[in-house]
Scaffold this active site. Sequence first.
Site, PDB file in Angstrom:
ATOM      1  N   ARG A 119       0.728  -1.219  -0.191  1.00  0.00           N
ATOM      2  CA  ARG A 119       0.033  -0.031   0.011  1.00  0.00           C
ATOM      3  C   ARG A 119       0.821   1.330   0.067  1.00  0.00           C
ATOM      4  O   ARG A 119       0.659   2.189   0.326  1.00  0.00           O
ATOM      5  CB  ARG A 119      -0.846   0.017   1.183  1.00  0.00           C
ATOM      6  CG  ARG A 119      -0.139  -0.133   2.487  1.00  0.00           C
ATOM      7  CD  ARG A 119      -0.886   0.300   3.416  1.00  0.00           C
ATOM      8  NE  ARG A 119      -0.351  -0.067   4.881  1.00  0.00           N
ATOM      9  CZ  ARG A 119      -0.816   0.337   6.233  1.00  0.00           C
ATOM     10  NH1 ARG A 119      -1.977   1.034   6.084  1.00  0.00           N
ATOM     11  NH2 ARG A 119      -0.128   0.185   7.183  1.00  0.00           N
ATOM     12  N   GLY A 134      -4.860  -1.766   0.065  1.00  0.00           N
ATOM     13  CA  GLY A 134      -3.831  -0.743  -0.233  1.00  0.00           C
ATOM     14  C   GLY A 134      -4.003   0.596   0.624  1.00  0.00           C
ATOM     15  O   GLY A 134      -3.180   1.560   0.206  1.00  0.00           O
ATOM     16  N   ARG A 179       6.154  10.372   3.297  1.00  0.00           N
ATOM     17  CA  ARG A 179       7.288  10.218   4.253  1.00  0.00           C
ATOM     18  C   ARG A 179       8.675  10.375   3.622  1.00  0.00           C
ATOM     19  O   ARG A 179       8.800  10.027   2.345  1.00  0.00           O
ATOM     20  CB  ARG A 179       7.244   8.663   4.563  1.00  0.00           C
ATOM     21  CG  ARG A 179       8.253   7.978   5.697  1.00  0.00           C
ATOM     22  CD  ARG A 179       7.932   6.795   6.349  1.00  0.00           C
ATOM     23  NE  ARG A 179       8.195   5.530   5.532  1.00  0.00           N
ATOM     24  CZ  ARG A 179       7.631   4.297   5.610  1.00  0.00           C
ATOM     25  NH1 ARG A 179       7.185   4.112   7.020  1.00  0.00           N
ATOM     26  NH2 ARG A 179       8.003   3.295   4.872  1.00  0.00           N
ATOM     27  N   ASP A 229      11.520  -6.833   7.677  1.00  0.00           N
ATOM     28  CA  ASP A 229      11.171  -5.638   6.658  1.00  0.00           C
ATOM     29  C   ASP A 229      10.975  -4.346   7.475  1.00  0.00           C
ATOM     30  O   ASP A 229      10.789  -3.315   6.647  1.00  0.00           O
ATOM     31  CB  ASP A 229       9.832  -6.140   5.890  1.00  0.00           C
ATOM     32  CG  ASP A 229       8.862  -6.678   6.730  1.00  0.00           C
ATOM     33  OD1 ASP A 229       9.186  -7.513   7.818  1.00  0.00           O
ATOM     34  OD2 ASP A 229       7.533  -6.025   7.035  1.00  0.00           O
ATOM     35  N   ASN A 230      10.983  -4.285   8.492  1.00  0.00           N
ATOM     36  CA  ASN A 230      10.789  -3.065   9.365  1.00  0.00           C
ATOM     37  C   ASN A 230      12.195  -2.748   9.910  1.00  0.00           C
ATOM     38  O   ASN A 230      12.085  -1.988  10.902  1.00  0.00           O
ATOM     39  CB  ASN A 230       9.897  -3.235  10.384  1.00  0.00           C
ATOM     40  CG  ASN A 230       8.368  -3.356   9.752  1.00  0.00           C
ATOM     41  OD1 ASN A 230       8.137  -2.892   8.606  1.00  0.00           O
ATOM     42  ND2 ASN A 230       7.503  -4.051  10.561  1.00  0.00           N
ATOM     43  N   ASP A 250       8.762   2.558   9.764  1.00  0.00           N
ATOM     44  CA  ASP A 250       7.288   1.946  10.053  1.00  0.00           C
ATOM     45  C   ASP A 250       7.002   1.735  11.781  1.00  0.00           C
ATOM     46  O   ASP A 250       6.954   0.923  12.046  1.00  0.00           O
ATOM     47  CB  ASP A 250       7.243   0.499   9.662  1.00  0.00           C
ATOM     48  CG  ASP A 250       7.151   0.247   8.183  1.00  0.00           C
ATOM     49  OD1 ASP A 250       7.000   1.544   7.521  1.00  0.00           O
ATOM     50  OD2 ASP A 250       7.398  -0.797   7.517  1.00  0.00           O
TER      51      ASP A 250
HETATM   52  P1  AMP Z   1       3.557  -3.096   7.979  1.00  0.00           P
HETATM   53  O1  AMP Z   1       3.192  -4.164   9.210  1.00  0.00           O
HETATM   54  O2  AMP Z   1       2.903  -2.144   7.954  1.00  0.00           O
HETATM   55  O3  AMP Z   1       5.094  -3.053   7.888  1.00  0.00           O
HETATM   56  O4  AMP Z   1       3.348  -4.063   6.591  1.00  0.00           O
HETATM   57  C1  AMP Z   1       3.547  -5.551   6.316  1.00  0.00           C
HETATM   58  C2  AMP Z   1       3.206  -5.832   5.147  1.00  0.00           C
HETATM   59  O5  AMP Z   1       2.001  -5.744   4.884  1.00  0.00           O
HETATM   60  C3  AMP Z   1       3.940  -5.058   3.821  1.00  0.00           C
HETATM   61  O6  AMP Z   1       4.050  -5.731   2.675  1.00  0.00           O
HETATM   62  C4  AMP Z   1       2.865  -3.827   3.642  1.00  0.00           C
HETATM   63  O7  AMP Z   1       2.832  -3.237   2.336  1.00  0.00           O
HETATM   64  C5  AMP Z   1       1.598  -4.842   3.776  1.00  0.00           C
HETATM   65  N1  AMP Z   1       0.109  -3.972   4.160  1.00  0.00           N
HETATM   66  C6  AMP Z   1      -0.032  -3.548   5.177  1.00  0.00           C
HETATM   67  N2  AMP Z   1      -1.354  -3.208   5.255  1.00  0.00           N
HETATM   68  C7  AMP Z   1      -1.699  -3.174   3.992  1.00  0.00           C
HETATM   69  C8  AMP Z   1      -3.231  -2.634   3.362  1.00  0.00           C
HETATM   70  N3  AMP Z   1      -4.040  -2.316   3.911  1.00  0.00           N
HETATM   71  N4  AMP Z   1      -3.148  -3.149   1.920  1.00  0.00           N
HETATM   72  C9  AMP Z   1      -2.157  -3.758   1.334  1.00  0.00           C
HETATM   73  N5  AMP Z   1      -0.957  -4.380   1.912  1.00  0.00           N
HETATM   74  C10 AMP Z   1      -0.703  -4.025   3.496  1.00  0.00           C
HETATM   75 MG    MG Z   2       6.730  -2.503   7.084  1.00  0.00          MG
END
Ligand code: AMP
Ligand code: MG
Length: 487
Positions: free
Chosen positions: A95, A128, A178, A254-255, A264
Amino acid sequence: MSVTPATTFRLDNQFARQLSEMAIPWTGEAVSDPRVLVLNEALTAELALDPAWLRTSEGLNLLVGTNVPDGATPVAQAYSGHQFGGFSPRLGDGRALLLGELTDAGGATRDLHLKGSGRTPFARGGDGLAVIGPMLREYVVSQAMHALGVPTTRSLAVTATGRPVQRETVLPGAVLARVASSHLRVGSFQYAATTGDTELLRRLADHAISRHYPAATQAERQYLAFFEAVVTAQSALVAQWMLVGFVHGVMNTDNMTISGETIDYGPCAFLDVYDPATVYSSIDHGGRYAYGNQPAIAEWNLARLAETLLPLIDDDQDKAVELAVKALHGFAGQYENAWVSGMRAKLGLADGLDRAAIKELADDLLDLLQANRLDYTSFFRSLSGAARGDAEPTRRLFPDPTTADTWLARWTALEPQADLMDAINPVHIPRNHLVEEALAAATDGDLAPLERLLDAVTSPYEERPGLERYAVAAPPEFGAYQTFCGT
Ligand code: AMP
Ligand code: MG
């Protein structure tokens, strides 16, 4: 200050060009009614961007990803990640978009990136999108971290989209713009390694070295030197988190950045009561990312980075492993060094004191805070008064004030400097109850509490009339705090 007019605004596409295997060209989803909720004017100056232009419809469309300057190539970045220990080979920006790189007023390259700009090919089941509350949380906490001197990605703006987004209830949508020194993550290297294409991995490492650690090219083994530099940056970063009482909450690979910036802000929060077992994230059932585990997790994540780099470190795998392990073992000592230096400053002590003695003094204090369930941030701030000769307010924080006396006597004998302490122990942090209050009001259309909170947390060291409630812990009615991820 020189400001780039809209017509000459340029975004480079270095990442998209040099690492096209890890970049899918994409654009933001159309937004019918973008409105800026908060714009970081200080950051626009750093970036030589005109804040008035950003508020025009052309600027607003940049902030949601539907209008980019000629020559830019917005992309969704591919990355992998260990999430709570389990490996996902294909995560990526589900997203988010990297709009491109810009050159800031100091000549440095910075990524301009969006979060909540619509589904991408990495979206999997997600919509997204992002909603106002969590994007403003990232804005507030990253502003606080920056003001506290902790390396972090920055928040340029949060723009409401006018789009309703389905979560547990329907909530108003938003996009966060960001800025980061890059969005290269440990997970980016894991992705490149997973492809089995060593030349891609080398290109990624060269890109990272040129952006963050150019000195590594001077080393005999440049990829080992690169890894050592990341170990150093992350050990310093996590020490700073621990010193300010920050809990990231979701330290998946990934963070974790290659640059050493915090990235993140999801289920993050600041400690109130000092307790290493503190976990705020509703999904962290095992306490993997508890406050006290953060240094060990950082080291674990760095081991995952080291694994990806082995083919670049030496052709002989055994030799590569030996060198990488040795570099990784440097983490613990560097972390402790950074932490002890930070504690020395928080306790107002002189540079020349024995480090083992400082560590013991600090550890003993933390044991006292934990046993007596004291608020971490306001306790350290109270110590300035004790250093100036009035220990009563500090003593009275303890259920039995005499509990503190032995420790206070040991510390006072070292002649702490109150002025040093006031410059490092914050008065204002983003207190969990005040963050919740500000986000809830903003979601309902009232931005005033958010603005007051931002005012407090961006001047963390300055006691100011009118900001008293920003300087104290949550009232007991606030209860046990929980944060929610990925929303
Ligand atoms: P995060 O927990 O924000 O670090 O995200 C972990 C993964 O989930 C990453 O690949 C993000 O792009 C994906 N992600 C989180 N929220 C969404 C969302 N609402 N739609 C699509 N992908 C998401
Ligand atoms: Mg992330």
